[in-house]
Design a protein around this motif. Structure first.
Motif, PDB file in Angstrom:
ATOM      1  N   PRO A   1    -106.727 -49.998  11.101  1.00 61.38           N
ATOM      2  CA  PRO A   1    -107.791 -49.696  10.138  1.00 61.38           C
ATOM      3  C   PRO A   1    -107.228 -48.856   8.995  1.00 61.38           C
ATOM      4  CG  PRO A   1    -108.445 -49.070  12.373  1.00 61.38           C
ATOM      5  CD  PRO A   1    -107.027 -49.516  12.456  1.00 61.38           C
ATOM      6  N   HIS A   2    -107.630 -49.159   7.784  1.00 65.55           N
ATOM      7  CA  HIS A   2    -107.074 -48.445   6.632  1.00 65.55           C
ATOM      8  C   HIS A   2    -108.017 -48.518   5.443  1.00 65.55           C
ATOM      9  CE1 HIS A   2    -106.227 -52.667   6.058  1.00 65.55           C
ATOM     10  NE2 HIS A   2    -106.232 -52.418   4.758  1.00 65.55           N
ATOM     11  N   ALA A   3    -107.822 -47.591   4.506  1.00 64.76           N
ATOM     12  CA  ALA A   3    -108.480 -47.668   3.203  1.00 64.76           C
ATOM     13  C   ALA A   3    -107.367 -47.827   2.171  1.00 64.76           C
ATOM     14  CB  ALA A   3    -109.282 -46.402   2.963  1.00 64.76           C
ATOM     15  N   HIS A   4    -107.706 -47.913   0.873  1.00 67.09           N
ATOM     16  CA  HIS A   4    -106.682 -48.122  -0.161  1.00 67.09           C
ATOM     17  C   HIS A   4    -106.952 -47.228  -1.359  1.00 67.09           C
ATOM     18  CE1 HIS A   4    -108.418 -51.799   1.579  1.00 67.09           C
ATOM     19  NE2 HIS A   4    -107.194 -52.156   1.881  1.00 67.09           N
ATOM     20  N   GLU A   5    -105.900 -46.929  -2.096  1.00 68.20           N
ATOM     21  CA  GLU A   5    -106.088 -46.236  -3.382  1.00 68.20           C
ATOM     22  C   GLU A   5    -106.409 -47.237  -4.488  1.00 68.20           C
ATOM     23  OE1 GLU A   5    -103.054 -42.394  -2.977  1.00 68.20           O
ATOM     24  OE2 GLU A   5    -102.440 -44.134  -4.144  1.00 68.20           O
TER      25      GLU A   5
ATOM     26  N   ALA B   1    -108.343 -51.460  -5.283  1.00 71.77           N
ATOM     27  CA  ALA B   1    -109.309 -52.422  -4.760  1.00 71.77           C
ATOM     28  C   ALA B   1    -108.558 -53.665  -4.290  1.00 71.77           C
ATOM     29  CB  ALA B   1    -110.325 -52.779  -5.830  1.00 71.77           C
ATOM     30  N   GLU B   2    -109.203 -54.417  -3.426  1.00 74.52           N
ATOM     31  CA  GLU B   2    -108.538 -55.560  -2.813  1.00 74.52           C
ATOM     32  C   GLU B   2    -109.480 -56.764  -2.847  1.00 74.52           C
ATOM     33  OE1 GLU B   2    -105.740 -54.724   0.468  1.00 74.52           O
ATOM     34  OE2 GLU B   2    -107.411 -55.405   1.701  1.00 74.52           O
ATOM     35  N   LEU B   3    -109.034 -57.811  -3.527  1.00 76.44           N
ATOM     36  CA  LEU B   3    -109.778 -59.071  -3.534  1.00 76.44           C
ATOM     37  C   LEU B   3    -109.114 -59.971  -2.502  1.00 76.44           C
ATOM     38  CD1 LEU B   3    -111.633 -61.303  -4.781  1.00 76.44           C
ATOM     39  CD2 LEU B   3    -109.877 -61.645  -6.499  1.00 76.44           C
TER      40      LEU B   3
ATOM     41  N   ARG C   1     -99.450 -62.095   0.012  1.00 78.30           N
ATOM     42  CA  ARG C   1     -99.882 -63.198   0.860  1.00 78.30           C
ATOM     43  C   ARG C   1     -99.685 -62.836   2.313  1.00 78.30           C
ATOM     44  NH1 ARG C   1    -100.263 -68.451  -1.367  1.00 78.30           N
ATOM     45  NH2 ARG C   1    -100.089 -68.036  -3.590  1.00 78.30           N
ATOM     46  N   ARG C   2    -100.583 -63.244   3.158  1.00 74.95           N
ATOM     47  CA  ARG C   2    -100.429 -63.012   4.594  1.00 74.95           C
ATOM     48  C   ARG C   2    -100.550 -64.359   5.280  1.00 74.95           C
ATOM     49  NH1 ARG C   2     -98.364 -59.143   3.001  1.00 74.95           N
ATOM     50  NH2 ARG C   2     -99.245 -57.045   2.887  1.00 74.95           N
ATOM     51  N   GLU C   3     -99.394 -64.928   5.652  1.00 71.19           N
ATOM     52  CA  GLU C   3     -99.418 -66.246   6.275  1.00 71.19           C
ATOM     53  C   GLU C   3     -98.563 -66.249   7.529  1.00 71.19           C
ATOM     54  OE1 GLU C   3     -98.240 -68.214   2.727  1.00 71.19           O
ATOM     55  OE2 GLU C   3    -100.278 -68.754   2.198  1.00 71.19           O
ATOM     56  N   PRO C   4     -99.018 -65.745   8.638  1.00 65.01           N
ATOM     57  CA  PRO C   4    -100.408 -65.303   8.866  1.00 65.01           C
ATOM     58  C   PRO C   4    -100.557 -63.802   8.641  1.00 65.01           C
ATOM     59  CG  PRO C   4     -99.202 -65.314  10.930  1.00 65.01           C
ATOM     60  CD  PRO C   4     -98.213 -65.718   9.861  1.00 65.01           C
ATOM     61  N   GLN C   5    -101.784 -63.361   8.675  1.00 66.03           N
ATOM     62  CA  GLN C   5    -102.078 -61.935   8.702  1.00 66.03           C
ATOM     63  C   GLN C   5    -101.736 -61.402  10.093  1.00 66.03           C
ATOM     64  OE1 GLN C   5    -103.719 -59.584   6.329  1.00 66.03           O
ATOM     65  NE2 GLN C   5    -102.907 -58.265   7.933  1.00 66.03           N
ATOM     66  N   GLU C   6    -100.897 -60.383  10.138  1.00 69.17           N
ATOM     67  CA  GLU C   6    -100.578 -59.743  11.416  1.00 69.17           C
ATOM     68  C   GLU C   6    -101.617 -58.660  11.686  1.00 69.17           C
ATOM     69  OE1 GLU C   6     -97.810 -60.545  13.090  1.00 69.17           O
ATOM     70  OE2 GLU C   6     -96.728 -61.741  11.581  1.00 69.17           O
TER      71      GLU C   6
ATOM     72  N   ILE D   1    -104.887 -64.465   1.026  1.00 70.46           N
ATOM     73  CA  ILE D   1    -104.198 -63.959  -0.163  1.00 70.46           C
ATOM     74  C   ILE D   1    -104.911 -62.669  -0.564  1.00 70.46           C
ATOM     75  CG2 ILE D   1    -103.482 -64.447  -2.541  1.00 70.46           C
ATOM     76  CD1 ILE D   1    -103.897 -67.406  -1.975  1.00 70.46           C
ATOM     77  N   ASN D   2    -104.148 -61.588  -0.603  1.00 67.42           N
ATOM     78  CA  ASN D   2    -104.700 -60.319  -1.087  1.00 67.42           C
ATOM     79  C   ASN D   2    -104.333 -60.169  -2.550  1.00 67.42           C
ATOM     80  OD1 ASN D   2    -105.743 -59.048   1.257  1.00 67.42           O
ATOM     81  ND2 ASN D   2    -103.670 -58.501   1.918  1.00 67.42           N
ATOM     82  N   ILE D   3    -105.309 -59.965  -3.393  1.00 69.01           N
ATOM     83  CA  ILE D   3    -104.977 -59.599  -4.770  1.00 69.01           C
ATOM     84  C   ILE D   3    -105.357 -58.132  -4.929  1.00 69.01           C
ATOM     85  CG2 ILE D   3    -105.325 -60.091  -7.221  1.00 69.01           C
ATOM     86  CD1 ILE D   3    -105.896 -62.945  -6.483  1.00 69.01           C
TER      87      ILE D   3
ATOM     88  N   GLU E   1    -113.078 -48.410   4.459  1.00 71.76           N
ATOM     89  CA  GLU E   1    -112.106 -48.715   5.491  1.00 71.76           C
ATOM     90  C   GLU E   1    -112.327 -50.120   6.048  1.00 71.76           C
ATOM     91  OE1 GLU E   1    -110.188 -45.887   8.923  1.00 71.76           O
ATOM     92  OE2 GLU E   1    -112.330 -46.155   8.846  1.00 71.76           O
ATOM     93  N   HIS E   2    -111.249 -50.831   6.343  1.00 68.26           N
ATOM     94  CA  HIS E   2    -111.438 -52.130   7.006  1.00 68.26           C
ATOM     95  C   HIS E   2    -110.259 -52.482   7.905  1.00 68.26           C
ATOM     96  CE1 HIS E   2    -109.204 -55.138   4.187  1.00 68.26           C
ATOM     97  NE2 HIS E   2    -108.647 -53.961   4.096  1.00 68.26           N
ATOM     98  N   GLU E   3    -110.488 -53.508   8.727  1.00 62.59           N
ATOM     99  CA  GLU E   3    -109.426 -53.991   9.616  1.00 62.59           C
ATOM    100  C   GLU E   3    -109.771 -55.401  10.087  1.00 62.59           C
ATOM    101  OE1 GLU E   3    -108.782 -52.629  14.022  1.00 62.59           O
ATOM    102  OE2 GLU E   3    -110.589 -51.631  13.297  1.00 62.59           O
TER     103      GLU E   3
HETATM  104  C1  RM4 Z   1    -102.246 -55.927   5.009  1.00 62.83           C
HETATM  105  C2  RM4 Z   1    -103.714 -56.252   5.135  1.00 62.83           C
HETATM  106  C3  RM4 Z   1    -104.474 -55.181   4.433  1.00 62.83           C
HETATM  107  C4  RM4 Z   1    -104.001 -55.007   3.010  1.00 62.83           C
HETATM  108  C5  RM4 Z   1    -102.496 -54.819   2.956  1.00 62.83           C
HETATM  109  C6  RM4 Z   1    -102.010 -54.790   1.514  1.00 62.83           C
HETATM  110  O1  RM4 Z   1    -101.474 -56.889   5.688  1.00 62.83           O
HETATM  111  O2  RM4 Z   1    -103.995 -57.509   4.591  1.00 62.83           O
HETATM  112  O3  RM4 Z   1    -105.858 -55.406   4.405  1.00 62.83           O
HETATM  113  O4  RM4 Z   1    -104.657 -53.900   2.462  1.00 62.83           O
HETATM  114  O5  RM4 Z   1    -101.856 -55.852   3.650  1.00 62.83           O
END
Ligand code: RM4
Ligand code: NI
Length: 289
Positions: free
Chosen positions: A31-35, A37-39, A22-27, A83-85, A71-73
């Protein structure tokens, strides 16, 4: 070098392939990618969401899926909450059952993560308040299971995740945005292909389901999936064949027919092209005599 978020940093050491952040708030986050997937479910505030190919404004109710390598930011954050799942698509053990017959499923979970732009991509799935409340409730349940990690949590958490996917797939069908509609039409065509995987489906049929001319259907399909409808069907069939080769003792020729080929030599050639070895070797290598 760009930052890639690693599986071992974001998932529990027990290896369970779903995690909630959870990001409350998102800081601010570089920019990043992930190994994985992110909902992402946006629950409040706003910002500009920037990917390598496009950027769009996010507000409460927006939902999207970022495929790992993309990649996203987030920029211009104004009290953004989300909410990141996080999930590892290949490690999930869940039966999709009849979900692939829901066009929104393809739109959100197979097409959108790999959506290769040049198409406009403003606001895709947007939930109304009631829909958002429902999905937040499901995400809460998922998070509670993951936190408690009591015996059976894997089953319960997977079930909650499935509910989220099912619910969002249905919501996508009601999505009014023009972009969402375009993906949805391709999703409809893919659902049709899945339902008819055993027979030949022609281009005319597909284009009419997608309400497009044959030419634009081919173009949009290619840009959404990275492949042609025919190659897509063959890949699906080979996928199913792999399953049958591993889990049944049906003969190769029988498997070929089971998955919709009517020529077993052609099947073997296509199999080798995609899997890199013959059906027989594939079976041996997977420990089936
Ligand atoms: C970060 C941001 C990113 C996510 C990571 C897990 O705060 O939300 O997009 O990939 O958390
Ligand atoms: Ni991310």
């Amino acid at each position: 070098m760009k930052r890639v978020l690693k599986i071992d940093e974001w998932f529990h050491p027990d290896g369970f392939p779903i995690s909630v952040e959870r990001r409350e708030p998102q800081e601010l986050f570089e920019p990043h990618a992930h190994e994985f997937a992110e909902l992402v479910i946006v629950t409040g505030g706003k910002c500009l969401h920037v990917t390598a190919n496009d950027s769009w404004e996010l507000t409460a109710g927006d939902v999207f899926v970022i495929g790992g390598p993309r990649e996203h930011e987030y920029r211009d954050l104004v009290d953004l909450r989300l909410i990141n799942i996080l999930y590892q698509p290949n490690q999930l053990k869940m039966g999709l059952m009849d979900l692939p017959s829901v066009a929104g499923y393809h739109a959100l979970f197979t097409l959108e993560p790999s959506w290769r732009t040049r198409q406009p991509t403003q606001g895709k799935l947007h939930l109304n308040n009631k829909e958002l409340a429902q999905v937040v409730e499901l995400a809460d349940r998922l998070e509670i299971e993951l936190k408690a990690r009591e015996p059976g949590f894997g089953f319960m958490a997977t079930a909650a995740f499935m509910q989220i996917i099912g619910w969002l797939s249905r919501c996508y069908g009601r999505s009014p945005s023009p972009d969402g509609r375009a993906l949805l039409r391709i999703g409809e065509a893919i659902s049709h292909l899945e339902r008819n995987i055993h027979r030949e489906v022609n281009l005319e049929e597909l284009a009419s389901i997608a309400h497009m001319s044959q030419r634009s259907f081919l173009r949009v399909f290619q840009s959404a999936t990275g492949t042609s409808p025919l190659a897509w069907v063959i890949a699906q069939r080979i996928n199913r064949a792999c399953h049958l080769l591993r889990h049944t003792d049906r003969r190769v020729t029988e498997v070929a027919f089971d998955v919709g080929f009517n020529d077993s030599n052609y099947f073997s050639r296509q199999f080798r092209k995609i899997a890199g070895l013959s059906p027989r070797d594939y079976r041996l290598r997977n420990g089936v005599p």
